[in-house]
Design an enzyme around this catalytic site. Sequence first.
Site: not given
Ligand SMILES: [Mg+2]
Length: 440
Positions: A21, A114
């Site tokens: 992420d 992500e």
């Molecule tokens: Mg993020």
Amino acid sequence: MVRSAVRISDPEYPRAIVHFDGDAFFASVEQMMDWRLRGRPVVTGGERGAATSLSYEAKARGVHRGMLMSEIRRRVPDVVVVRSDYTAYSIFAKRMYAIVRETAHVVEEYSIDECFADITGLDAELGKSYEEIALYIKEQLQTSLGITFGVGLAPSKVLAKAASKYNKPDSFTALPLSRIPDFLAQTSIGSIWGMGGSATLRMMKLGVDTAGQFIDKPYGWLVDEKFAKPYKDIWHELRGVSVRPVGEESVGRSGIGSIMRTRTFTPPSTDRSYVFAQLAQNIEGVCAKARRHGVTARGVSFFLKTQDFQYQSRSIDLPVALNTPSDLIRTLSPHFYELFIPGIQYRATGVTLHTLISAAAVTPDLFGESVRVGSRAKVFGAVDAINRRYGRNTLHTGASLLSYAATPARRGLHEGRLRFLLPIEQRQKALNVPYLGEVL
Ligand SMILES: [Mg+2]
């Protein structure tokens, strides 16, 4: 006695799933593209008047996502507000997926910042631990892209996502089976991926405040309380049993995902109708995918890429959420005609739907526009059914018709190839973002 050298995978990870992420992704990309922004409070979303992403310097000053720019400017007078550049973010995203794919075999492009990777078995294959492999990919991402990532390694997607969130930014959290109970005892149930507001409230009413309390409940409790399948899946996943495989196409359900489609055509073209038809075909593609996932978009961006690798792009907020091509083609066409420069050779177009929301959650607006859109959705539901049965693009809009024109003559193709071979320095110079390798 000779012992065989066969390596076995770590039993602490029945499946080894990694979630990556990007930290403050849009703002980080902006800081990466312009060194003057580094170390400064940066906010993206200037075109919509509200913050879509904030650099950590901005977060430290107490501003948050969704805050109005006027409020942000009052609180942080030295803030740098920039317009969203979805073309650049998409290029970084594509590069991110590609870097993860260099090591992992199965990668799911979950959203613009992500992705998930299933690295099960790779430990035995490479002679490295799962932790080492995940950290290696994190290192590759950070040195190539110049932005940091939160990374989580766990036996399931739900756990990996919870792990990547922990200790952000620039974090790495590994959750082997033996560490799960301790970790979940400190994790609130509402922070778990897929737990909506009303489900969280219900859980709390039933005395479940942490994810640890949730997995301590027996399966029969879920049945008695009539929890729907998604919550049963979350229960399994939190207990370390993977029931949501990586690679399954999925997009965010709460405005976090995006759907992108680009196409390069050879030879390049100066024909406005042909380039527009290419764009229309991409619009049909992203809309069909959005409908397949039951989502609709509140924002759309598109780009035109010239033969010398210049990008022209626009990002548009949609007053009514859309997932039907006729509406989007109508919305984008004036922007296309403004951007298109006669006499310039174009080689690719691309469209990204973003700010995705569940199609079921669309609230009717005052003028009944969403009702009209809804009836068109039925028409395209029929289009989808026909294309599923008889093959992709059997039925398409008139706007994209020209893009299906016969394959170009050999001479044209040859010409296109020659122009493609620009010296590398020239390509770098032509891009308005750092050169990150071939991404389109
Ligand atoms: Mg993020």
